[in-house]
Design a protein around this motif. Structure first.
Motif, PDB file in Angstrom:
ATOM      1  N   TRP A 208     -29.812  30.706-104.060  1.00 29.31           N
ATOM      2  CA  TRP A 208     -29.052  30.337-102.871  1.00 29.31           C
ATOM      3  C   TRP A 208     -27.742  29.607-103.179  1.00 29.31           C
ATOM      4  O   TRP A 208     -26.926  29.406-102.289  1.00 29.31           O
ATOM      5  CB  TRP A 208     -29.880  29.471-101.929  1.00 29.31           C
ATOM      6  N   GLY A 209     -27.603  29.091-104.394  1.00 32.49           N
ATOM      7  CA  GLY A 209     -26.343  28.456-104.753  1.00 32.49           C
ATOM      8  C   GLY A 209     -26.331  26.951-104.689  1.00 32.49           C
ATOM      9  O   GLY A 209     -25.268  26.339-104.750  1.00 32.49           O
ATOM     10  N   GLY A 210     -27.498  26.310-104.553  1.00 33.22           N
ATOM     11  CA  GLY A 210     -27.516  24.851-104.528  1.00 33.22           C
ATOM     12  C   GLY A 210     -28.911  24.313-104.290  1.00 33.22           C
ATOM     13  O   GLY A 210     -29.795  25.022-103.806  1.00 33.22           O
ATOM     14  N   LYS A 211     -29.095  23.059-104.638  1.00 37.54           N
ATOM     15  CA  LYS A 211     -30.393  22.408-104.448  1.00 37.54           C
ATOM     16  C   LYS A 211     -30.524  21.909-103.024  1.00 37.54           C
ATOM     17  O   LYS A 211     -29.612  21.280-102.487  1.00 37.54           O
ATOM     18  CB  LYS A 211     -30.541  21.245-105.430  1.00 37.54           C
ATOM     19  N   LEU A 212     -31.664  22.192-102.404  1.00 40.20           N
ATOM     20  CA  LEU A 212     -31.920  21.811-101.013  1.00 40.20           C
ATOM     21  C   LEU A 212     -33.124  20.859-101.006  1.00 40.20           C
ATOM     22  O   LEU A 212     -34.278  21.288-100.910  1.00 40.20           O
ATOM     23  CB  LEU A 212     -32.200  23.068-100.189  1.00 40.20           C
ATOM     24  N   PRO A 213     -32.893  19.552-101.122  1.00 45.56           N
ATOM     25  CA  PRO A 213     -33.993  18.600-101.321  1.00 45.56           C
ATOM     26  C   PRO A 213     -35.048  18.629-100.225  1.00 45.56           C
ATOM     27  O   PRO A 213     -36.254  18.557-100.528  1.00 45.56           O
ATOM     28  CB  PRO A 213     -33.273  17.245-101.384  1.00 45.56           C
ATOM     29  N   TRP A 214     -34.636  18.699 -98.964  1.00 50.41           N
ATOM     30  CA  TRP A 214     -35.645  18.663 -97.903  1.00 50.41           C
ATOM     31  C   TRP A 214     -36.548  19.885 -97.935  1.00 50.41           C
ATOM     32  O   TRP A 214     -37.749  19.789 -97.629  1.00 50.41           O
ATOM     33  CB  TRP A 214     -34.996  18.495 -96.526  1.00 50.41           C
ATOM     34  N   TYR A 215     -36.008  21.044 -98.306  1.00 51.43           N
ATOM     35  CA  TYR A 215     -36.822  22.253 -98.414  1.00 51.43           C
ATOM     36  C   TYR A 215     -37.819  22.111 -99.557  1.00 51.43           C
ATOM     37  O   TYR A 215     -38.998  22.466 -99.419  1.00 51.43           O
ATOM     38  CB  TYR A 215     -35.911  23.457 -98.629  1.00 51.43           C
ATOM     39  N   ARG A 216     -37.379  21.561-100.659  1.00 44.53           N
ATOM     40  CA  ARG A 216     -38.299  21.328-101.770  1.00 44.53           C
ATOM     41  C   ARG A 216     -39.405  20.346-101.370  1.00 44.53           C
ATOM     42  O   ARG A 216     -40.562  20.498-101.781  1.00 44.53           O
ATOM     43  CB  ARG A 216     -37.536  20.821-102.991  1.00 44.53           C
ATOM     44  N   ASP A 217     -39.049  19.344-100.589  1.00 47.10           N
ATOM     45  CA  ASP A 217     -40.063  18.407-100.103  1.00 47.10           C
ATOM     46  C   ASP A 217     -41.129  19.129 -99.288  1.00 47.10           C
ATOM     47  O   ASP A 217     -42.324  18.855 -99.428  1.00 47.10           O
ATOM     48  CB  ASP A 217     -39.417  17.313 -99.254  1.00 47.10           C
ATOM     49  N   VAL A 218     -40.696  20.042 -98.418  1.00 49.06           N
ATOM     50  CA  VAL A 218     -41.650  20.805 -97.605  1.00 49.06           C
ATOM     51  C   VAL A 218     -42.547  21.647 -98.503  1.00 49.06           C
ATOM     52  O   VAL A 218     -43.773  21.700 -98.323  1.00 49.06           O
ATOM     53  CB  VAL A 218     -40.902  21.687 -96.583  1.00 49.06           C
ATOM     54  N   LEU A 219     -41.975  22.320 -99.505  1.00 49.43           N
ATOM     55  CA  LEU A 219     -42.765  23.174-100.393  1.00 49.43           C
ATOM     56  C   LEU A 219     -43.761  22.374-101.224  1.00 49.43           C
ATOM     57  O   LEU A 219     -44.812  22.891-101.607  1.00 49.43           O
ATOM     58  CB  LEU A 219     -41.851  23.971-101.322  1.00 49.43           C
ATOM     59  N   GLN A 220     -43.440  21.133-101.494  1.00 49.58           N
ATOM     60  CA  GLN A 220     -44.341  20.298-102.281  1.00 49.58           C
ATOM     61  C   GLN A 220     -45.336  19.535-101.424  1.00 49.58           C
ATOM     62  O   GLN A 220     -46.146  18.765-101.954  1.00 49.58           O
ATOM     63  CB  GLN A 220     -43.518  19.321-103.133  1.00 49.58           C
ATOM     64  N   SER A 221     -45.287  19.762-100.129  1.00 49.11           N
ATOM     65  CA  SER A 221     -46.182  19.054 -99.188  1.00 49.11           C
ATOM     66  C   SER A 221     -47.045  20.073 -98.455  1.00 49.11           C
ATOM     67  O   SER A 221     -46.797  20.416 -97.302  1.00 49.11           O
ATOM     68  CB  SER A 221     -45.351  18.230 -98.202  1.00 49.11           C
ATOM     69  N   THR A 222     -48.090  20.541 -99.147  1.00 46.37           N
ATOM     70  CA  THR A 222     -48.881  21.655 -98.635  1.00 46.37           C
ATOM     71  C   THR A 222     -49.990  21.233 -97.683  1.00 46.37           C
ATOM     72  O   THR A 222     -50.593  22.085 -97.022  1.00 46.37           O
ATOM     73  CB  THR A 222     -49.513  22.441 -99.799  1.00 46.37           C
ATOM     74  N   THR A 223     -50.276  19.949 -97.599  1.00 45.15           N
ATOM     75  CA  THR A 223     -51.282  19.445 -96.670  1.00 45.15           C
ATOM     76  C   THR A 223     -50.635  18.441 -95.724  1.00 45.15           C
ATOM     77  O   THR A 223     -49.580  17.859 -96.038  1.00 45.15           O
ATOM     78  CB  THR A 223     -52.446  18.769 -97.415  1.00 45.15           C
ATOM     79  N   GLU A 224     -51.277  18.218 -94.588  1.00 45.01           N
ATOM     80  CA  GLU A 224     -50.652  17.379 -93.563  1.00 45.01           C
ATOM     81  C   GLU A 224     -50.557  15.923 -93.985  1.00 45.01           C
ATOM     82  O   GLU A 224     -49.774  15.161 -93.421  1.00 45.01           O
ATOM     83  CB  GLU A 224     -51.399  17.516 -92.235  1.00 45.01           C
TER      84      GLU A 224
END
Length: 555
Positions: A208-224
């Motif tokens: 995508w051309g850059g680091k997206l921290p909030w998206y990475r946070d979502v991907l690393q948070s698989t449980t509620e």
């Protein structure tokens, strides 16, 4: 539908709202309103006339491309006697600041409605929004000033983990596509390539051309209870519904990915607020478009602007307190009905047992004593996933959202179908469909997907619901080769099964891009860089039966 057609549809809906034009030339003003930390946010104001005090419709949103549409809506509302205020979230469009989704909406929204509270031209307020524009309403719904009398919110709630994950499996058609469209810069990468990319965690930098921290946070948070969803701001957001004091109109669709989110939010409203609120669930998708295909549905769609302006007229102008109810569209019957409580697993239920005998197709039977003992097997290759054909948690793949015509049974080697005998009478499903399936595999973790459909008397098949889970989500200690009883449940549904129809259940291990493709390795799937093939078994055992339970309501 292109933009011009979409605008024409909006105009037609407003013109058909039943609210007559009273002010031919509204007054427009653009302001840069400062938040408590000094960031100035672009705020557009439409007034019916230069002088006077007006019922005011308020929106906040994050989609800069919708600016022309917002202005069109504002002008049309003002012609009909409503002031209209639209504010862009920080970092969006003409607004200052940094765009970080869902972080600033509570304080920034509170600053806006408090400012409006002090304006003499604001007689009363109603908040209106769909999707993220509804999220900005939920964010402040428990802290609004007294001129805010109601909210009309569609396709969202306060439990947005549920719109992004199910049993730890990501919904890339929601999460990944939205991140690409709202990264803060133009992403040119192909969506499906991005959704399949391994490891998904680095798709932002790699594609995508850059680091997206909030998206990475979502991907690393698989449980509620993971860090992203359990942050202070997310926990505050989750607690909003129980503290709301004003009537709410909550509009949802049976094939909107925020349905589960919205239903849980509605359930948390106080009894007093529910007694004056409406929950409406129609046969549409996240965009308010028809999601039931190839069957007559003349009664399915409603004019949202007619409903909205009628609701706001009653509360803001006529000062009526509405009577609470649930309005539900019954798919298959093409009719609306009213309920007093949310759909739940009902009693009595209709139960089928999975059955298979050597050399025969899989069947669904009602007599437990006739279950055979011949297992079924298939191979799941993550590099060759089953494509989503119809579904309830799709967004980007718009041409597959909803209840759609299905392929023939067993249409792939990794899709195993079970079919019932024809029903001897119509049945009304109202609630969650449950499955208890005995399975085994030769890896330490994998996924199982179950789709339930109706085969009409003419042979056409339409999906009702799909669900997914993993072995590790149900049993973290699962060992390869073990037989496990997997319990799954669909989202609720309101559906008429017709006399002469048959029930079909398909079992497989992928449904992409509705759900992230499982690698067949244990752990966070967004961190997996490699995959392996799994050999799956569906266990047919008369002493440990696999079941499908349909919630049937007696009308």
């Amino acid at each position: 539908m292109d933009f011009e057609d979409y605008v024409a549809t909006i105009l037609n809906s407003i013109n058909d709202s039943g609210i007559e034009i009273k002010y031919p030339e509204p007054i427009f003003e653009e302001k840069m309103l400062a938040t408590r930390d000094g960031v100035k946010l672009a705020t557009d104001i439409f007034l019916p006339a230069q002088n006077g005090s007006f019922p005011t419709i308020v929106q906040r949103g994050c989609y800069a491309a919708q600016d022309p549409l917002n202005k069109l809506i504002g002008k049309e509302f003002a012609k009909r006697g409503f002031a209209y205020v639209f504010q862009f979230c920080r970092g969006i469009g003409r607004s200052e600041g940094e765009w970080v989704p869902k972080v600033h909406e509570r304080l920034d929204g509170k600053d806006l409605v408090d400012w409006l509270q002090d304006q003499t031209w604001v007689e009363s307020m109603g908040y209106y929004g769909s999707s993220y524009l509804a999220m900005t309403g939920w964010a402040i719904a428990d802290i609004v000033p007294d001129k805010m009398k109601t909210m009309f919110l569609s396709n969202y709630g306060v439990h947005d983990y549920l719109a992004n994950y199910h049993d730890g499996i990501l919904k890339p058609d929601i999460t990944t596509s939205w991140a690409m469209d709202n990264a803060g810069w133009k992403v040119d990468a192909d969506y499906l390539t991005s959704a399949k990319y391994r490891p998904a965690l680095t798709a932002d930098v790699d594609l995508w051309g850059g680091k997206l921290p909030w998206y990475r946070d979502v991907l690393q948070s698989t449980t509620e209870d993971s860090h992203y969803w359990s942050s202070e701001s997310r926990q505050t957001f989750k607690k909003v519904a129980a503290k709301i004091k004003i009537p709410m109109f909550i509009s949802e669709g049976w094939y909107d990915h925020h349905l589960e989110n919205a239903l849980m939010t509605y359930a948390e409203l106080s009894d007093d607020v529910k007694s004056h609120s409406i929950l409406q669930i129609g046969g549409w998708n996240h965009f308010g478009q028809a999601a039931v295909f190839d069957r007559p549905t003349p009664n399915m769609l409603k004019n949202e602007f007619r409903t909205l302006l009628s609701w706001l007229t009653d509360i803001l102008i006529d000062q009526k307190l509405p009577t609470g109810k649930i309005q539900s569209y019954e798919i298959g019957a093409d009719k609306w009905h009213e309920e007093k409580v949310l759909p739940v697993t009902s009693s009595p239920n209709l139960t089928f047992y999975l059955n298979h005998e050597s050399g025969q197709p899989g069947t669904l039977i009602s007599d437990k004593d006739k279950i055979g003992n011949d297992n079924l097997a298939y191979t799941f290759d993550p590099d060759n996933p089953v494509p989503s054909i119809g579904g309830e948690v799709l967004l980007k793949t718009a041409d597959q959202i909803g209840s759609r015509l299905q392929p023939k049974p067993n249409y792939r080697n990794d899709v195993v179908s079970f079919i019932s005998e024809p029903l001897n009478e119509s049945k009304h499903l109202w609630g969650n469909i449950g499955f208890n399936i005995n399975v085994a595999t030769d890896v330490d973790d994998t996924a199982f997907v179950i789709k339930i459909s109706e085969i009409l008397a003419d042979g056409r098949t339409f999906n009702i619901r799909t669900t997914i889970s993993t072995l590790s989500a149900k049993n973290p200690n699962y060992q390869a080769g073990e037989t496990m009883r997997l319990q799954l449940q669909t989202l609720p549904i309101d559906w008429q099964l017709n006399s002469g129809s048959r029930i079909r259940v398909d079992i497989t291990s992928s449904d992409f891009p509705q759900y992230q493709i499982h690698s067949n390795f244990k752990g966070n799937q967004s961190e997996q860089a490699t995959v392996r093939v799994a050999h799956q078994q569906i266990i047919i055992d008369p002493n440990n039966s696999s079941t499908v339970t349909l919630p049937i309501t007696n009308e």
